[in-house]
Design a protein around this motif. Structure first.
Motif, short mmCIF file in Angstrom:
data_model
loop_
_atom_site.label_atom_id
_atom_site.label_comp_id
_atom_site.label_asym_id
_atom_site.label_seq_id
_atom_site.Cartn_x
_atom_site.Cartn_y
_atom_site.Cartn_z
N GLY A 248 0.79 -1.22 0.00
CA GLY A 248 0.00 0.00 0.00
C GLY A 248 0.82 1.27 0.00
N ALA A 249 2.15 1.13 -0.21
CA ALA A 249 3.08 2.26 -0.02
C ALA A 249 2.95 2.82 1.39
CB ALA A 249 2.88 3.34 -1.08
N CYS A 250 2.56 1.97 2.34
CA CYS A 250 2.30 2.40 3.72
C CYS A 250 3.62 2.78 4.41
CB CYS A 250 1.58 1.31 4.49
SG CYS A 250 -0.04 0.90 3.81
N GLN A 282 10.11 2.77 -1.62
CA GLN A 282 9.23 3.94 -1.64
C GLN A 282 8.06 3.74 -0.69
OE1 GLN A 282 6.09 6.30 -4.57
NE2 GLN A 282 7.80 5.23 -5.51
N ILE A 283 7.70 4.84 0.00
CA ILE A 283 6.48 4.89 0.79
C ILE A 283 5.75 6.18 0.46
CG2 ILE A 283 7.42 3.46 2.65
CD1 ILE A 283 6.87 7.18 3.28
N HIS A 284 4.48 6.29 0.91
CA HIS A 284 3.69 7.52 0.80
C HIS A 284 3.25 7.94 2.20
CE1 HIS A 284 2.42 6.10 -3.51
NE2 HIS A 284 3.70 6.42 -3.43
N SER A 285 3.01 9.22 2.37
CA SER A 285 2.65 9.71 3.71
C SER A 285 1.67 10.86 3.61
CB SER A 285 3.90 10.16 4.47
OG SER A 285 3.57 10.66 5.74
N TYR A 286 0.50 10.72 4.29
CA TYR A 286 -0.52 11.76 4.34
C TYR A 286 -1.03 11.89 5.77
CZ TYR A 286 -0.72 11.45 -0.79
OH TYR A 286 -0.41 11.47 -2.12
N PRO A 287 -0.30 12.57 6.63
CA PRO A 287 -0.75 12.73 8.02
C PRO A 287 -2.06 13.51 8.12
CG PRO A 287 1.57 13.28 7.80
CD PRO A 287 1.03 13.17 6.41
N GLY A 288 -2.76 13.29 9.24
CA GLY A 288 -4.06 13.94 9.46
C GLY A 288 -3.93 15.28 10.15
N LEU A 289 -3.29 16.22 9.50
CA LEU A 289 -3.11 17.55 10.09
C LEU A 289 -4.44 18.26 10.27
CD1 LEU A 289 -1.05 19.80 10.96
CD2 LEU A 289 -1.21 20.62 8.59
N SER A 314 17.89 0.12 6.54
CA SER A 314 18.80 -0.89 7.10
C SER A 314 18.76 -2.21 6.32
CB SER A 314 18.45 -1.15 8.57
OG SER A 314 17.15 -1.73 8.68
N LYS A 315 17.73 -2.39 5.47
CA LYS A 315 17.66 -3.60 4.64
C LYS A 315 18.60 -3.52 3.45
CE LYS A 315 12.70 -4.24 5.73
NZ LYS A 315 12.64 -5.51 6.44
N GLY A 316 19.16 -2.31 3.20
CA GLY A 316 20.16 -2.20 2.15
C GLY A 316 19.80 -1.30 0.99
N ALA A 317 18.78 -0.43 1.15
CA ALA A 317 18.39 0.47 0.06
C ALA A 317 17.89 1.79 0.64
CB ALA A 317 17.31 -0.16 -0.81
N PRO A 318 18.12 2.89 -0.07
CA PRO A 318 17.60 4.19 0.38
C PRO A 318 16.09 4.27 0.20
CG PRO A 318 18.58 4.42 -1.78
CD PRO A 318 18.85 3.00 -1.33
N VAL A 319 15.50 5.33 0.74
CA VAL A 319 14.04 5.51 0.72
C VAL A 319 13.69 6.83 0.05
CG1 VAL A 319 11.98 5.83 2.17
CG2 VAL A 319 13.71 4.14 2.82
N ILE A 320 12.64 6.79 -0.77
CA ILE A 320 12.03 8.03 -1.26
C ILE A 320 10.57 8.06 -0.79
CG2 ILE A 320 13.52 8.28 -3.28
CD1 ILE A 320 11.23 7.22 -4.99
N ILE A 321 10.07 9.26 -0.58
CA ILE A 321 8.66 9.44 -0.22
C ILE A 321 7.98 9.93 -1.49
CG2 ILE A 321 7.05 10.60 1.33
CD1 ILE A 321 9.44 10.84 3.29
N GLY A 322 7.41 8.97 -2.22
CA GLY A 322 6.93 9.23 -3.58
C GLY A 322 5.68 10.08 -3.64
N THR A 351 12.36 19.06 5.57
CA THR A 351 13.61 19.16 6.32
C THR A 351 13.97 17.83 6.96
OG1 THR A 351 13.21 21.50 6.77
CG2 THR A 351 14.80 20.38 8.17
N GLU A 352 13.00 17.17 7.60
CA GLU A 352 13.25 15.89 8.24
C GLU A 352 13.66 14.83 7.21
OE1 GLU A 352 12.75 14.50 11.67
OE2 GLU A 352 13.36 16.57 11.95
N ALA A 353 13.00 14.81 6.06
CA ALA A 353 13.34 13.84 5.03
C ALA A 353 14.77 14.07 4.54
CB ALA A 353 12.35 13.94 3.87
N LYS A 354 15.12 15.31 4.27
CA LYS A 354 16.46 15.60 3.79
C LYS A 354 17.50 15.19 4.83
CE LYS A 354 19.53 19.27 2.22
NZ LYS A 354 19.73 20.73 2.03
N ASP A 355 17.25 15.52 6.09
CA ASP A 355 18.20 15.18 7.15
C ASP A 355 18.39 13.67 7.29
OD1 ASP A 355 18.51 17.86 7.65
OD2 ASP A 355 17.26 17.89 9.45
N ASN A 356 17.40 12.90 6.85
CA ASN A 356 17.48 11.45 6.93
C ASN A 356 17.83 10.80 5.59
OD1 ASN A 356 16.58 10.30 9.76
ND2 ASN A 356 15.30 12.10 9.36
N GLY A 357 18.27 11.62 4.63
CA GLY A 357 18.74 11.10 3.35
C GLY A 357 17.66 10.65 2.40
#
Length: 573
Positions: A248-250, A282-289, A314-322, A351-357
């Motif tokens: 689900g790109a969760c 890749q994951i997706h993120s839509y918080p309930g602001l 840690s599984k061996g690949a970087p992450v993008i928030i698509g 900012t948080e995403a960039k700081d975490n690569g």
């Protein structure tokens, strides 16, 4: 001879930029070099939701017109140029394929050509481009849409060959493109219950471990299948960076003591690959602001980034928030009514995403609807916020807006009584008293009318017989609010076209606001950039945007004369 030898490489460079065969950068390097991204949403993934489709009628229902199904005009290269100049480094291009495939799984050649054309627009600007398989997955909607790719073992066994045939066609078409093109396996693949957050969450009897495991195994099987078939096509695909999504790109999270939302991260496997360091999660993120929970949502974002890094990376690949935004984005609630908090949330998220690569791809506002055809940003402050969050507060992006261009509208009607929106938001008649519309030429009596929607089904109609018409809202007819104002075509003779120079909402204090026309039903609306030279008196604030001479040289402090500024000619006196 030496002169000829030196000139030939210069001549062929434009034709080989997408066909490098040198070693590709690693996935981690690619994620860093993408910088900050945007989704070309509601475009190539748009599709008409067919009622209760079955396999005999499911495939290939649409042509190139599907690009316009969800309110977007045809994508132009100028839009991607604008994104590049603003500072975006990557564009995700969602694509739906089933409505352009025949029953044997062959992709329509015209559709593939259009996908390649838009990918070319992105790559021409030097940006990264991600192409995916989008609404072939997703939630089943009764009477509207049924996905054919599901997180289910039986579905994988049934559709593995069709899935691999689709990716073989895509990969073969693009196998010579360079490292700035990436492939994404599938979008938001859900189980047979269309469960979000974690597998079987939408099951009538609640979570069932055996079926949840089957769903996670299917995700991993589809991901592995995708990697295998792309690599087998050879060329640059042998080392192309590939993207695989969680269930689900969760993006994880916990509901009190319920840790099941973490399972999509924990159960995701890194596919086996014949090459090293060329896979991305890749994951997706839509918080309930909401208006009162900014601190809590920011904390959740920080925790999510940590979880993504500790579990997925840690599984061996970087992450993008698509994809990212908030759950209220579709109705613009946060952007319009909760903007201060929303901009702070967006700044924190990037900012948080960039700081975490991690690289982020905003979904999908910023430039949306008819304004893309100009192109300009209709959410300029949000675009600036996202870019400054990545580059720093010092960054001064080029953000053209509607105030920087002259434009009018072409409305094409295909049905009698069809309507184009002049305004489709609620207006209080204590603040607004009327509307003025200016056509390019005088209207033939009986062709067009203004239709105003009031409270409880009340309506006001005014015929247009002149080039310019001003009407006042009748409170006794409409009530205290107006929910929509349209330009309606009344005749049976179609097609019919009209050019609208402007539509201005008139406030009770006499000030006016220009509206953006859009499609309501039975018509299409295009924005046209109009030519003209404007007179500009310089003030210190006018120096924030760039001035160019007519031969393309940038001028910091222009003297008297004609210049180009934000895509239009201006006279400096």
């Amino acid at each position: 001879m030496k002169k000829i030898v030196l000139l030939v490489p210069l001549l062929i460079i434009p034709f080989v930029l997408w066909a490098q065969s040198t070693s590709f950068e690693t996935a981690t390097q690619a994620v860093q070099n993408m910088k900050v991204g945007w989704n070309l949403g509601n475009t190539l993934e748009a599709h008409k939701k067919k009622p209760n489709p079955d396999l005999s009628t499911y495939w290939g229902q649409e042509g190139l017109e599907s690009e316009n199904n969800w309110g977007q005009s045809n994508t132009k290269p100028e839009l991607l140029k604008m994104m590049k100049e603003a500072g975006f480094g990557a564009i995700r291009v969602p694509v739906t394929w089933y409505n352009h495939m025949d029953a044997e799984g062959n992709v329509d050649s015209k559709w593939m050509a259009r996908v390649k054309e838009i990918v070319g627009y992105v790559l021409d600007q030097g940006m990264y481009c991600i192409v995916n398989v989008h609404h072939d997955t997703g939630a089943d909607e009764t009477g509207e849409h049924i996905s054919w790719i599901k997180a289910e073992g039986a579905n994988f066994n049934k559709n593995k060959a069709r899935f691999e045939k689709l990716w073989k066609q895509i990969a073969t078409e693009f196998k010579d493109y360079d490292q700035k093109l990436l492939f994404e396996s599938y979008n938001e693949m859900l189980d047979k219950y269309s469960s979000w957050n974690y597998a079987t969450s939408n099951r009538a009897g609640g979570y069932l471990e055996s079926e949840a495991k089957d769903a996670y195994d299917a995700i991993n099987n589809y991901a592995q299948s995708f990697v295998n078939v792309v690599r087998e096509t050879g060329g640059n695909n042998a080392q192309r960076n590939l993207v695989v999504n969680t269930y689900g790109a969760c993006s994880g999270g916990k509901w009190g003591s319920n840790e099941l939302p973490m399972e999509p991260l924990r159960q995701m496997k890194l596919p086996t690959d014949v090459t090293s360091n060329h896979l991305i999660f890749q994951i997706h993120s839509y918080p309930g602001l909401k208006s009162n929970n900014l601190a809590s949502i920011k904390s959740q974002v920080t925790t999510m980034m940590s979880d993504l890094k500790n579990i997925l990376t840690s599984k061996g690949a970087p992450v993008i928030i698509g994809e990212w935004g908030t759950i209220n984005d579709d109705s613009d609630v946060n952007y319009n009514d909760n903007k201060t908090n929303y901009l702070e949330f967006c700044n924190h998220f990037v900012t948080e995403a960039k700081d975490n690569g991690m690289c982020t791809f905003y979904w999908m506002g910023l430039s949306d609807g008819p304004v893309r055809s100009l192109p300009v940003f209709n959410q300029p402050d949000l675009a600036e916020c996202i870019l400054k969050a990545y580059y720093g507060s010092y960054y001064s992006p080029i953000i053209p807006t509607l105030n920087d261009v002259e434009y009018d509208f072409s409305v094409s009607y295909t049905k009698q009584w069809a309507e184009a929106n002049l305004s489709n938001s609620t207006l209080s008649l204590s603040q607004y008293k009327g509307i003025r519309i200016e056509l390019a030429e005088k209207s033939v009596s009986g062709n067009l009318q203004l239709k105003v929607y009031g409270e409880g089904g009340k309506e006001q109609y005014n015929s247009l017989t002149e080039a310019t018409t001003t009407i006042n809202f009748n409170k006794s007819t409409l009530g205290s609010t107006v929910s929509r104002i349209t330009l309606q075509y009344c005749k049976a003779t179609v097609p019919y076209q009209v050019r609208v120079k402007s539509a201005m909402l008139i406030k009770t204090d006499g000030t006016e606001t220009k509206t953006i026309l859009s499609t309501f039903w039975g018509c299409s609306v295009e924005l046209n950039k109009t030519s003209g030279i404007n007179t500009l008196t310089l003030h210190p604030t006018n120096l924030d945007n760039y001035f160019y001479t007519l031969d393309g040289r940038r001028i910091v402090r222009p003297k008297k004369g004609i210049y180009i500024r934000n895509g239009k000619k201006v006279v400096v006196k």
